[in-house]
Design a protein around this motif. Structure first.
Motif, PDB file in Angstrom:
ATOM      1  N   ARG A  65      68.766  47.622  18.716  1.00  0.00           N
ATOM      2  CA  ARG A  65      67.744  46.578  18.745  1.00  0.00           C
ATOM      3  C   ARG A  65      66.902  46.708  17.480  1.00  0.00           C
ATOM      4  N   ILE A  88      52.917  39.976  24.739  1.00  0.00           N
ATOM      5  CA  ILE A  88      54.328  39.600  24.885  1.00  0.00           C
ATOM      6  C   ILE A  88      54.973  39.315  23.532  1.00  0.00           C
ATOM      7  N   HIS A 116      64.766  40.976  19.870  1.00  0.00           N
ATOM      8  CA  HIS A 116      64.021  40.132  20.807  1.00  0.00           C
ATOM      9  C   HIS A 116      62.593  40.156  20.284  1.00  0.00           C
ATOM     10  N   SER A 170      57.936  36.600  23.704  1.00  0.00           N
ATOM     11  CA  SER A 170      58.140  35.724  24.851  1.00  0.00           C
ATOM     12  C   SER A 170      57.187  34.541  24.746  1.00  0.00           C
ATOM     13  N   GLN A 171      57.533  33.444  25.419  1.00  0.00           N
ATOM     14  CA  GLN A 171      56.730  32.212  25.368  1.00  0.00           C
ATOM     15  C   GLN A 171      56.563  31.751  23.907  1.00  0.00           C
ATOM     16  N   GLY A 203      65.801  36.705  23.905  1.00  0.00           N
ATOM     17  CA  GLY A 203      65.313  35.555  24.677  1.00  0.00           C
ATOM     18  C   GLY A 203      64.014  35.079  24.078  1.00  0.00           C
ATOM     19  N   GLY A 204      63.089  34.676  24.932  1.00  0.00           N
ATOM     20  CA  GLY A 204      61.742  34.403  24.449  1.00  0.00           C
ATOM     21  C   GLY A 204      61.333  32.953  24.357  1.00  0.00           C
ATOM     22  N   LEU A 205      62.274  32.026  24.573  1.00  0.00           N
ATOM     23  CA  LEU A 205      61.894  30.618  24.417  1.00  0.00           C
ATOM     24  C   LEU A 205      60.826  30.239  25.448  1.00  0.00           C
ATOM     25  N   GLU A 228      69.440  36.187  25.599  1.00  0.00           N
ATOM     26  CA  GLU A 228      68.806  36.861  26.745  1.00  0.00           C
ATOM     27  C   GLU A 228      67.632  36.056  27.272  1.00  0.00           C
ATOM     28  N   PRO A 229      67.836  34.804  27.684  1.00  0.00           N
ATOM     29  CA  PRO A 229      66.691  34.022  28.148  1.00  0.00           C
ATOM     30  C   PRO A 229      66.256  34.415  29.550  1.00  0.00           C
ATOM     31  N   GLY A 230      64.965  34.432  29.778  1.00  0.00           N
ATOM     32  CA  GLY A 230      64.441  34.691  31.115  1.00  0.00           C
ATOM     33  C   GLY A 230      63.611  33.492  31.550  1.00  0.00           C
ATOM     34  N   ARG A 245      49.819  36.654  36.405  1.00  0.00           N
ATOM     35  CA  ARG A 245      49.754  36.136  35.027  1.00  0.00           C
ATOM     36  C   ARG A 245      48.361  35.649  34.620  1.00  0.00           C
ATOM     37  N   TYR A 269      47.049  37.949  31.648  1.00  0.00           N
ATOM     38  CA  TYR A 269      47.145  37.377  30.298  1.00  0.00           C
ATOM     39  C   TYR A 269      46.149  36.239  30.073  1.00  0.00           C
ATOM     40  N   TYR A 303      58.229  35.595  35.989  1.00  0.00           N
ATOM     41  CA  TYR A 303      57.173  36.608  35.893  1.00  0.00           C
ATOM     42  C   TYR A 303      56.089  36.355  36.931  1.00  0.00           C
ATOM     43  N   MET A 315      56.654  40.181  39.406  1.00  0.00           N
ATOM     44  CA  MET A 315      55.531  41.050  39.037  1.00  0.00           C
ATOM     45  C   MET A 315      54.570  41.255  40.209  1.00  0.00           C
TER      46      MET A 315
END
Ligand code: LLP
Length: 425
Positions: free
Chosen positions: A155, A168, A205, A208-209, A244-246, A282-284, A321, A325, A380, A384
């Motif tokens: 990685r 994130i 990676h 995220s978001q 991922g991360g989109l 690796e999208p979540g 969340r 955050y 999430y 979580m």
């Protein structure tokens, strides 16, 4: 801001708010609240957006199951051809229990334990996404002891700013994740020389978001520079994993569509002559986030001179969340119509913390007993959840057209302390 941001299968009908064809208020009355509800159609639609532009390529979508690891959700993605991105042996066991294929599973994470490595080797994961040289050495030792060869990808921390929330953002050199870009060649040389390891890929990676394509292209360029340098040295890289991360739309964010992101990445990969390599994603969040809602009932309406509190039966233990955050998640009533006047409310849970809020200063026409939906709660959220204040975790339902099936029963209070022991005597 649209009333129902980002949720493709959510609509307001005569029966009130519906997910696919299922009226949510009625569902809440049958199954109780807090209740997570997911749309099968929305998940598959989100997946198809990635799959379509990749149809004629060697590729694997490894669903980052930390976003939502409920077995039925994993099963749905496994049946649709997905692999998984996991970060613990616990997640690996979930993949197996859901009928997922370990050979399509990549194992990420900065702190893998030896027992976790052993289990992953035993079941035959596709790849270990290794995050440090120390991990390379440990994995080499574990694999050698077992007489196995561990497939590895390193990685890379490309030092690219994903321009997202600091908690994130993962691809900056100050983050704990990955191997510094400038150090990667040396780490690959070490990997190639260690027994029990087989170099198969490269991954990154960056966070995220993410709501822009630019950071992805920058990170990809850095990966491809490395791949080219490695191949000059005779270290072959079979797959590229762009992570991922989109992002998704919670309120007024406008992230690129998954199909556009993939198309732009493919364009760059082809332009640089790497089109034949297997490509991993690796999208979540972007697969599940806008497929789910959290239903909650209003317990108490507390009006005051300065603030009005709408106290609901979901709390920070169900959905952390906002507290963690400061995340904005839309909140809308589920009923067809309310006779209550619209007011500004802080929507809060019953947990004994001032940080226990789901939404602040929301204009809502609500009264006690009403059912509200927190939107974009597929990612999430349940994964979580905790038992803080000894609150059992919520039940989950999956809807498909007009059908609704329970995919997780509400946790019982007894289950909360089933593994605890009183002192002897
Ligand atoms: N791959 C790796 C190595 C990751 O660490 C993550 C997420 C993903 C893929 C999936 O990223 P996604 O497509 O879901 O953005 N709890 C936070 C998000 C934490 C993300 C952690 N890593 C939140 O609620 O916003």
């Amino acid at each position: 801001m649209s009333a129902l941001p980002g949720a493709p299968q959510l609509a307001r009908r005569a029966a009130g708010l519906c997910l696919e064809a299922v009226p949510l208020e009625a569902l809440a009355r049958v199954h109780g609240t807090p209740l997570y509800v997911y749309s099968r159609g929305a998940m598959l639609q989100a997946l198809a957006a990635y799959q379509q532009p990749l149809a004629d390529r060697r590729h694997l979508i490894c669903y980052a199951m930390k976003a939502n690891s409920t077995l039925a959700v994993l099963q749905l993605f496994a049946r649709a051809g997905c692999g998984f991105d996991i970060v613990s042996a616990g997640e690996l066991e979930r993949v197996l229990a859901a009928g997922g294929d370990p050979a399509k599973t990549v194992f990420s994470g900065v702190g893998k334990q030896r027992a976790e490595m052993r289990r992953a080797l035993e079941v035959g994961v596709k790849c270990f996404n290794v995050e440090s040289e120390s991990e390379l050495r440990t994995l080499s030792a574990v694999a050698t002891e077992m007489g196995r060869s561990a497939p590895v990808s390193l990685r890379i921390n490309p030092d690219v700013d994903a321009r997202t929330h600091p908690y994130i953002s993962t691809g900056l050199k100050d983050n704990k994740f990955g191997i510094a870009h400038g150090h990667a060649l040396q780490a690959y040389r070490e990997a190639a020389g260690l027994p029990g390891l087989e170099v198969v890929g490269i991954d990154c990676h960056i966070g995220s978001q993410i709501t822009e394509i630019g950071p992805y292209l920058d990170a990809l360029d850095r990966l491809l520079d490395l791949v080219e340098a490695l191949e000059v040295e005779g270290i072959a890289i079979r797959h590229l994993d762009v992570g991922g991360g989109l992002g998704i739309t919670y309120t007024d964010e406008q992230p690129p569509a998954a199909g556009d992101l993939v198309a732009r990445l493919l364009e760059r990969i082809d332009a640089r002559g790497h089109g034949a390599r297997e490509l991993l994603f690796e999208p979540g969040r972007s697969l599940v986030g806008n497929a789910g809602v959290l239903l909650t009932q209003v317990l108490v309406c507390k009006t005051g001179a300065d603030k009005n509190f709408c106290i609901v039966d979901a709390a920070m233990n169900d959905l952390v969340r906002p507290a963690m955050y400061g995340a904005y998640m839309a909140i809308v009533p589920c009923g067809a119509q309310s006779s209550a006047p619209a007011r500004l409310w802080d929507v809060v849970g019953p947990v004994c913390e001032s940080g226990d809020w789901l939404g602040r200063a929301r204009e809502l026409a609500v009264q006690e007993g009403d059912v509200l939906a927190v939107l974009s709660a597929g990612a999430y959220a349940m994964s979580m959840a905790s038992n803080y204040n000894s609150r059992p975790r919520a039940a989950e339902v999956l809807v498909d057209g007009s059908e609704a099936v329970v995919i997780r029963e509400r946790e019982t209070t007894m289950a909360l302390f089933a593994h605890e022991r009183l002192l002897p005597g």
